[in-house]
Design an enzyme around this catalytic site. Structure first.
Site, PDB file in Angstrom:
ATOM      1  N   TYR A  96       0.433  -1.410  -0.232  1.00 28.97           N
ATOM      2  CA  TYR A  96       0.142  -0.150  -0.208  1.00 28.97           C
ATOM      3  C   TYR A  96       0.489   1.534   0.053  1.00 28.97           C
ATOM      4  CZ  TYR A  96      -4.199   2.456   0.212  1.00 28.97           C
ATOM      5  OH  TYR A  96      -5.424   3.131  -0.224  1.00 28.97           O
ATOM      6  N   ARG A 149      -8.929  10.555  -8.242  1.00 25.22           N
ATOM      7  CA  ARG A 149      -7.275  11.457  -7.816  1.00 25.22           C
ATOM      8  C   ARG A 149      -6.721  10.391  -6.728  1.00 25.22           C
ATOM      9  NH1 ARG A 149      -8.218  12.815  -2.253  1.00 25.22           N
ATOM     10  NH2 ARG A 149      -7.162  10.852  -2.915  1.00 25.22           N
ATOM     11  N   LYS A 167      -5.875  -1.615  -1.207  1.00 22.86           N
ATOM     12  CA  LYS A 167      -6.834  -1.584   0.487  1.00 22.86           C
ATOM     13  C   LYS A 167      -7.775  -2.685   1.309  1.00 22.86           C
ATOM     14  CE  LYS A 167      -7.022   3.215   1.871  1.00 22.86           C
ATOM     15  NZ  LYS A 167      -7.948   4.098   2.485  1.00 22.86           N
ATOM     16  N   GLU A 238     -13.287   5.348  -2.898  1.00 23.19           N
ATOM     17  CA  GLU A 238     -12.029   5.516  -2.852  1.00 23.19           C
ATOM     18  C   GLU A 238     -11.665   6.422  -4.589  1.00 23.19           C
ATOM     19  OE1 GLU A 238     -10.590   3.831   0.266  1.00 23.19           O
ATOM     20  OE2 GLU A 238      -9.052   5.523  -0.084  1.00 23.19           O
ATOM     21  N   ASP A 239     -10.222   7.216  -3.254  1.00 25.89           N
ATOM     22  CA  ASP A 239     -10.286   8.658  -3.995  1.00 25.89           C
ATOM     23  C   ASP A 239     -10.796   8.432  -6.163  1.00 25.89           C
ATOM     24  OD1 ASP A 239      -7.626   8.619  -2.477  1.00 25.89           O
ATOM     25  OD2 ASP A 239      -6.758   7.244  -3.628  1.00 25.89           O
ATOM     26  N   ASP A 261     -13.686   5.820   2.405  1.00 24.20           N
ATOM     27  CA  ASP A 261     -12.386   6.645   3.383  1.00 24.20           C
ATOM     28  C   ASP A 261     -11.716   7.488   3.465  1.00 24.20           C
ATOM     29  OD1 ASP A 261     -10.772   5.634   5.285  1.00 24.20           O
ATOM     30  OD2 ASP A 261      -9.725   5.170   3.657  1.00 24.20           O
ATOM     31  N   ASP A 262     -11.804   8.453   1.963  1.00 29.69           N
ATOM     32  CA  ASP A 262     -11.377  10.075   2.356  1.00 29.69           C
ATOM     33  C   ASP A 262     -11.446  11.120   2.970  1.00 29.69           C
ATOM     34  OD1 ASP A 262      -9.016   8.858   0.266  1.00 29.69           O
ATOM     35  OD2 ASP A 262     -10.654   9.279  -1.549  1.00 29.69           O
ATOM     36  N   ASN A 411       0.079  14.692   2.450  1.00 29.97           N
ATOM     37  CA  ASN A 411       1.473  12.834   1.976  1.00 29.97           C
ATOM     38  C   ASN A 411       0.957  13.467   0.862  1.00 29.97           C
ATOM     39  OD1 ASN A 411       0.929  11.505   4.146  1.00 29.97           O
ATOM     40  ND2 ASN A 411      -1.171  11.310   3.625  1.00 29.97           N
TER      41      ASN A 411
END
Ligand code: NAD
Length: 543
Positions: A96, A149, A167, A238-239, A261-262, A411
């Site tokens: 990951y 993204r 994930k 996700e993303d 989750d983001d 990040n």
């Protein structure tokens, strides 16, 4: 041996869910006709782990290790997961973040065998048919992305599939969800990344991104098909890019057991870590003054959860909001700034409140102004702006507070608002520091969503919840904040991630019961029962 028996023997070896490689026993080799297809040596899972670990470490780069592990996962899932579980601190960064970023960028280069589903726009009328495959009968958890993204790397198109795959590997490693019960899905609606689209090796659909009503209709067809095929499945968004992330969550969180989750996982992780930090300072959350720098998806999610946490401990919503100051690219977010995005409107302060402030400039109210006037106890960065927490800001903060809590969460490493060593130096070691990326600075905690999402998923599934509520995320955050004992960091070590997932699952399931969302019998939701449902990577006897 009959041709059918030969074919069945080959199928057993080529299905990653049934393959055991050299660990097939003599008896299994006799019964399934595997002699000759395998070398004579009969190995054990332990000896296989050892052999693969050696081969892994001989690779020259982490990207090569990532590719090696992906191939292993596609040939023998038990061995892959046993290797991952044997050394989580070593393996997690390889399967990951951070390595998965390059894995997505170079996904087309290393594509070998099917894993998960690519639902591409030209196949929009075949979604039901694709999902109908009996291979997916056991699916309980789906992670889905449209690849727009990916981490901080932008649009990776079909290469974004690396994220759902990664994930879900963590769902298995940490929450013990069986590999046959997870399904990674990439909605391939094209890509606006020209380099990918023009790469002759690109494996995705070569078209500009589908947007607007066509996009919405496609996702609607996908959600309806998932609802029909997998009732009760847990789906993690996700993303997705900013606006889609919010829109899809809002549209579907009541129709599907789902979360983003983001937005939500980050908030629970950051707030849980903050609760742990606050316990060290001894100042209750209702007396904290929090400055948030960067109020996008992550920052505004953190703010909303902080409001909930303060309300839980007795403040009214207005009192809680009065303790949070959000700063974005136009400075302190004020209610008279035109065209604020909806998530920032709720965080905006009344200009009258700051009438008496000492300000350094005339145009916008800077982070320095806010720190000097608010005297915050907590400073959180989710702006993606390198070095935004400079020496002056941090020193000013430390002048006014005994133990400032400072979380530069952006990040990757190159985007962090501050280096944790600088923060510790400028505060004379007084600061309690958490970072988004792993800097390796002793005593500094890495605030990673892997501490929360596997437990949320496990708790939601165990309780048979009809939805994942804000209260369930809050329960996860509170439990996370209690888990670390002793000195050092704010969260348990990575080696304890399975125990963390279990503790969070128990708390999340109890919350689902308390809110009337659970369908499972409350008596069955014990720690022992949930622990017993968690799969360990071990070979099962083939019958
Ligand atoms: P986003 O684009 O939704 O939000 C970024 C926000 O920062 C936006 O509101 C933007 O206007 C603001 N911003 C940009 N320049 C600024 C400036 N000069 N001053 C003040 N604000 C500015 O992105 P996001 O998904 O919220 O992610 C933000 C960062 O948080 C990323 O670097 C991401 O890696 C990090 N993040 C960390 C974690 C974690 O540690 N667990 C989880 C999620 C996101």
């Amino acid at each position: 041996m009959s041709p059918t028996r030969h074919a069945a023997a080959r199928a057993l070896l080529s299905d990653p869910l049934t393959n055991k490689g050299t660990a097939f026993t003599e008896d299994e080799r006799d019964r399934f006709g595997l002699h000759g297809l395998l070398p004579p040596h009969v190995g054990t899972l332990e000896s296989q782990i050892e052999r693969r670990r050696k081969a892994l470490e001989e690779k020259e780069s982490d990207f090569q290790r990532y590719a090696f592990l992906r191939e292993l996962q596609d040939s023998n899932e038990v061995l892959f997961h046993a290797l991952v579980q044997s050394d989580l601190p070593r393996m997690l960064p390889l399967v990951y973040t951070p390595t998965v970023g390059e894995g997505c960028e170079r996904f087309s280069e290393i594509y070998r065998r099917p894993r998960g589903l690519f639902l591409s726009y030209p196949n929009k009328d075949r979604i039901d048919d694709i999902l109908a495959d009996p291979a997916y009968d056991r699916v309980k958890v789906i992670v889905v992305s449209d690849g727009e993204r990916i981490l901080g790397l932008g649009d990776q198109g079909a290469g974004g599939m690396g994220i759902p795959i990664g994930k879900l590997a963590l769902y298995t490693a940490c929450a013990g969800i069986h590999p046959a019960e997870v399904l990674p899905i990439l909605l391939d609606l094209g890509t606006d990344n020209h380099a990918r689209r023009e790469d002759p090796l690109y494996i995705g659909w070569r078209a500009p991104r589908v947007r607007g009503k066509d996009y919405d209709d496609f996702v609607e067809a996908f959600v309806s098909a998932v609802n029909d095929r997998f009732p009760g499945v847990l789906l993690q968004w996700e993303d997705f890019a900013g606006k889609n992330a919010y829109d899809l969550l809002g549209r579907y969180r009541d129709r599907l057991l789902s979360f983003n989750d983001d937005i939500q996982g980050t908030a629970a992780t950051a707030v849980g870590t903050l609760l742990s930090a606050i316990r060290k300072t001894g100042v209750p959350i209702t007396e904290q003054r929090v400055v948030l720098f960067g109020a996008g998806a992550a920052g505004s999610g953190v703010a909303e959860m902080l409001v909930q946490a303060m309300q839980h401990d007795g403040l009214s919503e207005a009192e809680a909001r009065a303790k949070i100051w959000a700063v974005d690219r136009d400075g302190l977010i004020l209610s008279d700034i035109p065209r604020l995005p909806p998530q920032q409107v709720k965080l905006a302060r009344d200009p009258a409140e700051i009438a008496a402030w000492n300000l350094t400039g005339a145009n916008l109210i800077t982070l320095h102004d806010v720190i000097a006037n608010v005297k915050p106890t907590v400073l959180i960065g989710t702006s993606g702006q390198k070095s935004a927490f400079d020496e002056r800001a941090i020193r000013t903060m430390a002048e006014n507070v005994d133990r400032p809590v400072i979380f530069p969460l952006s990040n990757p490493l190159s985007r962090a608002e501050a280096h944790p060593e600088d923060v510790l130096e400028w505060t004379g070691g007084k600061a309690i520091v958490g970072t988004g990326s792993p800097f390796g600075t002793p005593g500094v905690t890495q605030v990673n969503n892997v501490y929360v999402f596997p437990g949320i998923g496990l708790g939601a599934l165990a309780s048979g919840a009809s939805g994942v509520s804000d209260g369930m995320f809050m329960a996860a955050a509170r439990r996370l904040g209690e888990l670390h004992e002793g000195d050092g960091g704010l969260l348990p070590p990575v080696t304890a991630l399975r125990e963390v997932a279990l503790e969070i699952a128990v708390a999340v399931a109890a919350q689902a019961v308390a809110e009337g969302l659970a369908t499972a019998e409350p008596d069955t939701l014990t720690r022992e029962n949930i622990a017993a449902s968690m799969w360990m990577a071990e070979y099962a006897a083939h019958g």
